[in-house]
Design an enzyme around this catalytic site. Structure first.
Site, short mmCIF file in Angstrom:
data_model
loop_
_atom_site.label_atom_id
_atom_site.label_comp_id
_atom_site.label_asym_id
_atom_site.label_seq_id
_atom_site.Cartn_x
_atom_site.Cartn_y
_atom_site.Cartn_z
N ASP B 427 -6.36 93.44 -21.22
CA ASP B 427 -5.17 92.78 -20.71
C ASP B 427 -4.25 92.62 -21.91
OD1 ASP B 427 -3.52 91.06 -19.21
OD2 ASP B 427 -4.53 89.35 -20.13
N THR B 724 -1.17 96.17 -18.40
CA THR B 724 -0.29 95.03 -18.52
C THR B 724 0.72 95.01 -17.38
OG1 THR B 724 1.47 94.08 -19.86
CG2 THR B 724 1.07 96.42 -20.12
N ASP B 857 -7.93 87.25 -20.31
CA ASP B 857 -8.01 85.80 -20.47
C ASP B 857 -7.59 85.04 -19.24
OD1 ASP B 857 -5.29 86.43 -20.63
OD2 ASP B 857 -4.93 84.53 -21.64
#
EC number: 7.6.2.1
Lengths: 353, 1189
Positions: B427, B724, B857
């Site tokens: 990510d 992303t 995350d």
């Protein structure tokens, strides 16, 4: 850096709970060489030098060891005499089984052995059987250690079937092992003078003292339908029945020697020994051989060339490998055909040898 | 009171009343039917009706076992493993006469092994139980009708229908219906981080009718019945009806407070318990995470099957020969081996029925050679993995000081997989970047404001080779007022200077939009300190920026936003109240948010901010004054890696607003499926004809050490994909900044933003667009592929956007796309949705068949983390959702380097060595049994005493293996990091490929042959001692066993690379223990010790031959491995051999220096040469491994 962190949004400081708790105690792992996996260590690497040194050292140690063992084995004097064939009278040679199974035929047989070299006392007498599976599972299990040890366990014969009991009660000692006790006997004489055979010190001490009870007497032994091997004197306790104790230490392999007795006098070279053999034991039905062995011992035990030769071979192999590696490193010091040395791993200064 | 009432009416106009009226029809149809049968008698938990319904208590248990079912259930779990079932069957059969050895000697090891595993399960479950007890015993205030007051109760005692009071910062104990709160307008704020990982606050409001019950006294009278849906797992939906005062009111998720979320910014609330315990939505959602198994374990299973086949084969051969031998016992009517009494035998040895005997013997064989299957393998591996993960947790180099977080291995069974990672899917936000947004620049009315360089700009400049004049500690003087989230420096605007700027009106409007158009909540901490709780860090950055410039947002409630701002004419700070009419919230689909407010001058304003593309297409003709220049600036910003937002506003016409509002409210309160679509459409209607004010630029700060880490990982040959949601420009720039894209790299861009596609899109024929898009993507992929194959020496970076990706995932295209992607060093997928992330992960995993690692995350990465072979969660700022779904949690991206290159490499090496060695030692042992068998006419008599055998795996060989599995290191951590290429050993799986496994097995076979034949020939036959005694069955057993113990332990000593005192202790200790065992076991009475009685003390130890044989056999059995290793190091050294040897050389210092020089220069030049060299090397490796296959 983030001393002002508290003034900003909590989205940017989501770890706020952990921050407050950190003031109390940090969760930093405690340093120790153990937890950081940095314990002092020896890191052996098979460098050429180490390889050559190892092989050479093994070779240097092994070859002398082999030579010493070989010479010890050479010093042992051994007489082996196979008698199972020749002790059958010629008229029974086609039906040895009939001969051996007929109790009315006289089984004695005389053999003459020549002593090749001086045999220093003690001279050990062995009988050697071939193709006899004392290590067969059915056979090994067919005994009762309890019963052998104490009178009170006389009845524990559960593993002994079919030689467990007779109509008169349990057989002591029970089981196939005891039942098939070897029953050939040997009588020795030199120049018509009988040689004493010591048959008392042939069993292991632990067997006499702990495994075979001194108050356990043979009972109902060899009294069933089928007689196996030797009978036992029922007035002698098991702990004094050395032949039984030797026999009951089952052999590891189908070819085995067992101690018969000791001659506690020197046998001179070229002496002729007369052996009167009572050829009672049936090895004919499974075509097993019987041999009589007289042997002295050295520190290595009996005549055992194998160990010395094996040592010399292994030692020689190591020396050979050492030489190979020395040649490899002298003649072709740098590895070829290894693409990796062409790329990043190569450094201009590296690998001068 | 009157004032409160007035307010609530005002509020209800916005939501509640409208809700009830419009939506009741279709819901009513469902209430009371299947799936909607729950009835709650509010405030009457003791009533007969409520009790009769027998809803669950609030007791929650997350344990796998209970005290009652622990034994059966965990036993069941244990015996799901094939090997364990085998051992269980063997244990059962061992009571029959089939058994070659005594029953206790086989059962004890099984009990030890199973017991150890069960103990581990038990301890883990006990920990969970403690957590449950903690949660169940938390205190909550429950309304007691008799005393008209609240009293404390434990969570677990809560019942459906109870009235509870929850105070600020407390968790809700169950799913509640909100009745009233400390706020006059009965709202409350809720943080749902534990549910969905979002840290922003959510607003909940109660029904108007219940708002009067805001004190303990008034609650006495409260009676109502709720009929609602049955427990389900949908967090964002709720259907129910409140029967109150002979009226029906519909309930929506707006009134439901979910268990495990937290009350924020609100003094207290009152609520009715609707769902308790396992009925709560959060518990209904709790599913076991997918259980992951490593490739090594899966292969290990296959090896076990191989061993099983060997076992069956060996027993079959044994029983075949046994059958023949038994048959021979009866030849021509005579019993040959009379001493076995074949005439009076059991079925097991009956020569008259040799086939039956052989068959039964086969079963005996299966038990006897069972030592080929290592009984303690699983438990040893588990012990090792747990200890390994303790080392990971304890590693100081992966501890983050700032966050006070060490690395945490949440599952211990994936350790070795860390050493085999082929592709990392990462990510971006919060993982590569800090997710701490700093407002750095803005463009207002076509003028650039804000100076200072971002890190990305610095990296870009460095890339271009510009020599930077070291930015003087710019902000040393100014930074006394530096805040997290704010890094804006411009003397034209700061400190109220904007007043004298030419475009001051626009500037004023611009910052007013920033200060009002958001969903942040202020929290006044002190006289001059205000904290903001915001939905996203971007938003917080905007509000902070506005505050710093002079537009301080300091209070908000449901209907108004209060600003304190500088009046440009008078120069005094005044409070201005904006009446908040509507919030059109941000969504990833809309990419914008806006608010409708009435300013103090009674103007109706729509203030909007959003992605530039979306805002620009909604500008009015007259609102495009700054469009060109703003666009230019946005371009510039995104080049510098900044996140941009366009800011615009619109004045609304009163009538237009009125008509729109009516429609909007109607849509808002409808419950039809197309409600969202409807609302979006309506929002679109009002969000048009905007007037552009400018654009903001927020820096997404890179995390510490990211470029270096990525460079290392790339040099280790690991492919990195970045997934992303950012737009292409930003993503590419971040790619450059963190050295994902490097200077010498060729970029391949696959996109649909092509003129011909755009042209088609304007025409609007959906099918035609899809077809054209698909064709275009196909063409681009093919072209790129040919390019990649042509220039195979250059590195490529592939950049693809989310939209193109959906087409590339088409089943006809996916293979060629993945083929292309696998050939590129870096892949960046921009504009991808969370779902796409998971899909890509699955694809990479399935197409390549290699190990993938996903790192992220946020809650949006959960799918990806669970899908990948390994999920690594960054325990960063975006809540714990990702961490909860992950297998490993680290605090910073850069720790990944150490986690993979050091721990992964070590663990992979350890586990694979350990398993190979395990098979080796058991084959060595098992086959000595077999050779011995051959000399007992395959009767099934084991060569050793029963207890020697059962102690083999448990005592004499287990600890050194575990030490190997826990402590072995081929090279130190420092060298692992210095030579990242070492990692390829794991990726290519060269320590656990079939040749190596079979090699070890062959080595075991060889060892067993050497041990058996050398021992028997040396020891048996003639006397083995000076006193003329011969070696019997027990002596041979001890000698052979001694040789086995020495050999396998010395082989271990030979194959490990790292000798600490632990290894010395375990290896030599195991050997010493064998002798101790012999002495101790040999001294207990002979009826128990049987053949082992005094065998060492009396028989073996005094014999020189015994010791000589041991030496000979051990050295001879070690020779094959030793010479193999020596030749291998000479001709085909492995990577770690080479590094170890280099380390040893005296000239290594020089070598080190060269290496360092190389790597330093490579970092400085963002490594243009080195990686390509690495690339070639890796290609070589790949090619060679392919050839092998």
């Amino acid at each position: 850096m983030d001393t002002n962190g508290a003034t900003t949004s909590s989205a940017a400081g989501g770890g706020s709970t952990s921050k407050s708790s950190s003031k109390k105690h940090s969760r930093k792992p405690v340093y120790s060489r153990f937890t950081q996996q940095e314990l002092p260590a020896c890191k052996p690497i098979l460098t050429p030098g180490l390889v050559i040194a190892t092989f050479t050292i093994i070779g240097i140690i092994f070859i002398p060891l082999g030579l010493v063992s070989l010479s010890a084995s050479e010093k042992v004097v051994e007489i082996v005499d196979r008698y199972d064939e020749s002790c059958v009278p010629s008229d029974y040679s086609n039906d040895k089984l009939k001969f051996i199974q007929n109790p009315s035929i006289n089984k004695s047989c005389v053999r003459t052995l020549t002593v090749p070299k001086l045999m220093k006392s003690p001279v050990f007498i062995y009988y050697q059987l071939d193709n006899y599976y004392q290590n067969h599972r059915r056979y090994v299990k067919s005994r009762s250690d309890k019963q052998l040890r104490s009178v009170s366990d006389e009845k524990s014969t559960k593993d002994c079937s079919p030689e467990d009991k007779t109509v008169d009660g349990p057989i002591v000692p029970c089981g196939l092992v005891a039942w098939s006790l070897f029953n050939d006997t040997y009588g020795f004489s030199v120049n018509s003078k009988t040689i004493e055979v010591n048959k008392h010190d042939i069993a292991w001490k632990s067997d006499k003292e702990h495994k075979f009870g001194s108050n356990v007497y043979p009972k109902n032994f060899q009294s069933g339908g089928l007689i196996g091997g030797a009978k036992l004197n029922s007035s002698v306790p098991l702990s004094k029945q050395d032949d039984l104790m030797v026999w009951m230490r089952t052999a590891a392999l189908p070819t085995f020697r067992k101690l018969y007795g000791k001659i506690e006098q020197d046998l001179q070279a070229n002496e002729k020994i007369q052996v009167v053999i009572q050829n009672n034991y049936n090895t004919y039905s499974f075509s097993g051989k019987k041999k009589l062995v007289l042997s002295t011992t050295s520190w290595i035990g009996g005549k055992n060339d194998f160990l010395g030769i094996a040592y010399i071979i292994v030692g020689g192999l190591c020396l050979f490998l050492a030489v190979c590696f020395i040649l490899l490193y002298v003649i072709k010091p740098r590895p070829l055909g290894d693409p990796s040395y062409l790329s990043w791993n190569r450094s201009p200064a590296g690998h001068p040898n | 009171m009157a004032r409160i009432r007035k307010r609530s009416i005002q509020l209800s106009k916005l939501c509640s009343f409208a809700c009830c009226r419009s939506s009741s029809q279709d819901e009513h149809a469902q209430i009371g039917q299947k799936g909607y049968s729950r009835v709650v008698y509010c405030n009457e938990p003791d009533s007969q009706e409520q009790i009769r319904l027998r809803y669950r208590r609030n007791y929650v248990s997350t344990t796998k076992y209970t005290a009652v079912n622990f034994l059966p259930k965990s036993l069941f779990e244990q015996f799901r493993r094939v090997a364990n079932i085998y051992f269980l069957v063997v244990a059962c059969v061992s009571f029959s006469p089939l058994a070659p050895y005594s029953a206790p000697s086989i059962i004890l090891p099984l009990v030890v092994v199973i017991g150890a595993t069960m103990a581990k399960e038990g301890v883990e479950d006990w920990r969970r139980n403690l957590q449950d007890i903690e949660a169940n015993n938390r205190k909550v205030e429950v309304y007691d009708k008799s005393s008209c007051s609240f009293r404390q109760t434990k969570w677990k005692d809560l019942r459906v229908g109870d009235l509870v009071k929850v105070c600020k910062d407390e968790y809700f104990p169950a799913d509640l219906l909100l009745l009233s709160s400390s706020y006059e307008d009965v709202v409350c704020y809720v943080e749902t981080m534990n549910l969905d990982g979002e840290t922003n606050l959510k607003l909940k409001h109660a029904l108007n009718v219940t708002s009067f019950y805001s004190s303990a006294e008034s609650l006495k009278e409260f009676r109502a019945v709720i009929k609602c849906e049955d427990p389900n797992e949908h967090l964002y939906s709720f259907i129910g009806t409140l029967y109150f005062d002979c009226q029906q009111y519909s309930l929506s998720p707006q009134q439901i407070l979910l268990r495990d979320s937290k009350l924020k910014n609100t003094e207290y609330i009152f609520g009715v318990v609707i769902f308790t315990g396992h009925d709560t939505k959060v518990m209904q959602n709790a599913t076991d995470p997918p259980s992951k198994r490593t490739k090594i374990e899966r292969r290990m299973d296959r090896i076990i099957y191989v061993l099983f086949s060997t076992l069956i084969l060996v027993s079959f051969i044994g029983s075949l020969f046994f059958g023949i031998e038994t048959n021979n016992d009866l030849s021509g009517g005579n019993y040959t081996r009379w001493y076995l009494r074949p005439d009076k035998t059991t079925v097991f040895f009956d020569p008259r029925r040799p086939a039956v005997a052989a068959f039964l013997h086969c079963l005996t064989g299966l038990m006897l050679y069972g030592y080929l299957i290592p009984i303690s393998l699983y438990v040893s591996i588990e012990i090792c993995k747990v200890l390994q993960s303790i080392f990971i947790n304890q590693d100081q180099a992966m501890y983050d000081e700032e966050m006070d977080r060490p690395a945490h291995a949440r599952t211990s069974n994936l350790n070795e997989e860390l050493g085999q990672v082929h592709t990392i899917l990462s990510d971006k936000t919060g993982t590569l970047t800090c997710n701490s947004m700093e407002f750095v620049k803005c463009s207002i009315a076509g003028t650039l404001y804000g100076r200072g360089m971002t890190e990305v700009e610095i990296a870009l400049a460095r890339k271009r080779g510009e020599q930077l004049t070291e930015q003087a500690p710019i902000d040393a003087s100014e930074s006394k007022k530096s805040f997290k989230g704010f890094n804006f420096r411009d003397e034209h605007i700061m400190d109220g200077k904007w007043v004298s700027e030419p475009q001051r009106d626009v500037i004023q409007k611009f910052f007013r939009v920033l200060a009002t158009c958001h969903t942040a909540v202020p929290e006044v901490m002190g006289p001059d300190e205000i904290m903001y709780e915001a939905e996203s860090p971007d938003e917080a950055a905007f509000v902070i920026a506005a505050r710093e410039v002079g537009f301080e947002f300091f209070a908000r409630n449901q209907t108004s936003i209060k600003l304190r701002e500088l009046d440009p004419t008078s120069g005094i700070r005044v409070d201005r109240v904006y009446e908040l009419l509507h919030v059109l919230e941000f969504s990833s689909a809309r990419k914008r948010m806006s608010v409708i407010v009435k300013n103090p001058e009674n103007q109706l304003l729509l203030l909007a901010k959003g992605a530039d593309s979306v805002i620009f297409e909604r500008l009015s003709k007259e609102g495009r004054a700054y469009e060109e220049r703003t666009k230019e600036h946005i371009e510039k910003y995104s080049e510098a890696g900044l996140r941009t937002m366009a800011v615009a506003y619109r004045e609304l016409d009163n009538d237009e607003y009125k008509t729109w509002e009516q429609e909007f409210l109607k849509a808002k309160t409808s419950v039809s499926a197309d409600r969202d679509v409807l609302m979006d459409e309506l929002a679109c209607q009002i969000e048009r004809d905007l007037i552009l004010l400018g654009a903001t630029a927020v820096e997404d700060k890179l995390q510490k050490g990211v470029p270096g880490c990525i460079d290392k990982l790339a040099r280790a040959g690991i492919g990195i994909w970045v997934l992303t949601g950012d737009k292409r420009g930003t993503a590419i720039n971040i790619g450059y900044a963190c050295s994902l894209l490097r200077h010498g790299m060729k970029q391949i861009v696959i996109t649909l933003e092509l003129p011909e596609i755009l042209a088609q899109e304007k025409e609007g024929d959906k099918e035609a667009i899809a077809e054209a898009s698909l064709n275009s993507i196909k063409l681009q992929i093919l072209k790129a592929k040919s390019q990649v194959t042509e220039e195979s020496s250059t590195e490529f970076g592939l950049i693809i956007d989310g939209k193109s990706l959906t087409y590339a995932m088409d089943k006809n295209l996916v293979n060629s796309f993945m083929d292309l992607a696998m050939r590129c060093a870096t892949v960046i997928c921009c504009r991808s949705s969370p779902k796409q992330k998971a899909v890509i992960t699955r694809l990479v995993k399935s197409v390549t068949g290699r190990t993938t690692l996903a790192i992220g995350d946020g809650a949006n990465d959960v799918g990806m983390l669970q899908e990948a072979d390994i999920g690594v969660g960054i325990s960063g700022v975006e809540g714990m959702q990702a961490v909860m779904a992950s297998d490993f949690a680290i605090a910073q991206f850069r720790f990944l380097e150490r986690l993979l290159l050091v721990h992964g490499h070590w663990c992979y090496r350890r586990i694979s060595m350990m398993i190979c060695y395990f098979f080796y030692k058991n084959i060595t042992f098992g086959f000595t049994l077999f050779w011995f068998e051959a000399y007992t006419s395959f009767s099934g008599q084991p060569a050793y005493n029963d207890w020697y055998m059962s102690c083999y795996n448990v005592f004499f060989t287990s600890l050194p293996v575990i030490a190997l599995g826990v402590f072995d290191q081929d090279v130190s951590a420092r060298l692992c990091l210095k030579h990242p290429l070492l990692y390829q050993e794991g990726v290519r799986n060269i320590l656990f490929n079939w040749p190596r496994i079979l090699g070890w097995m062959f080595n075991g076979l060889l060892s067993s042959i050497i041990i058996y034949f050398l021992t028997t020939n040396s020891i048996t036959g003639p006397a083995f001692r000076k006193d003329g005694q011969v070696a019997d069955y027990s002596v041979l057993g001890v000698t052979m066993y001694t040789c086995v113990v020495w050999t396998v332990n010395c082989q271990m000593a030979l194959s490990i690379n790292y000798f600490t005192w632990i290894q010395h202790l375990f290896i030599w200790g195991s050997i010493a223990f064998w002798y101790i065992f012999l002495v101790v076991y040999g001294s207990i009475p002979p009826t128990l010790s049987t053949t082992a009685y005094k065998v060492l003390v009396e028989a073996c130890a005094p014999s020189i031959l015994y010791w000589l044989t041991t030496l000979l056999v051990v050295i001879a059995a070690l020779l094959p491995l030793l010479s193999y290793r020596a030749f291998q190091i000479r001709f085909q050294p492995m990577e770690h051999d080479r590094i170890q040897i280099q380390r040893r050389r005296p000239e290594s210092t020089e070598y080190d220096a060269t290496q360092r020089r190389l790597s330093e220069s490579s970092e400085a030049r963002t490594s243009s040469e080195l990686p390509s060299e690495v690339r070639i090397r890796i290609d070589n490796l790949k090619a060679s491994s392919k050839r092998k296959n």
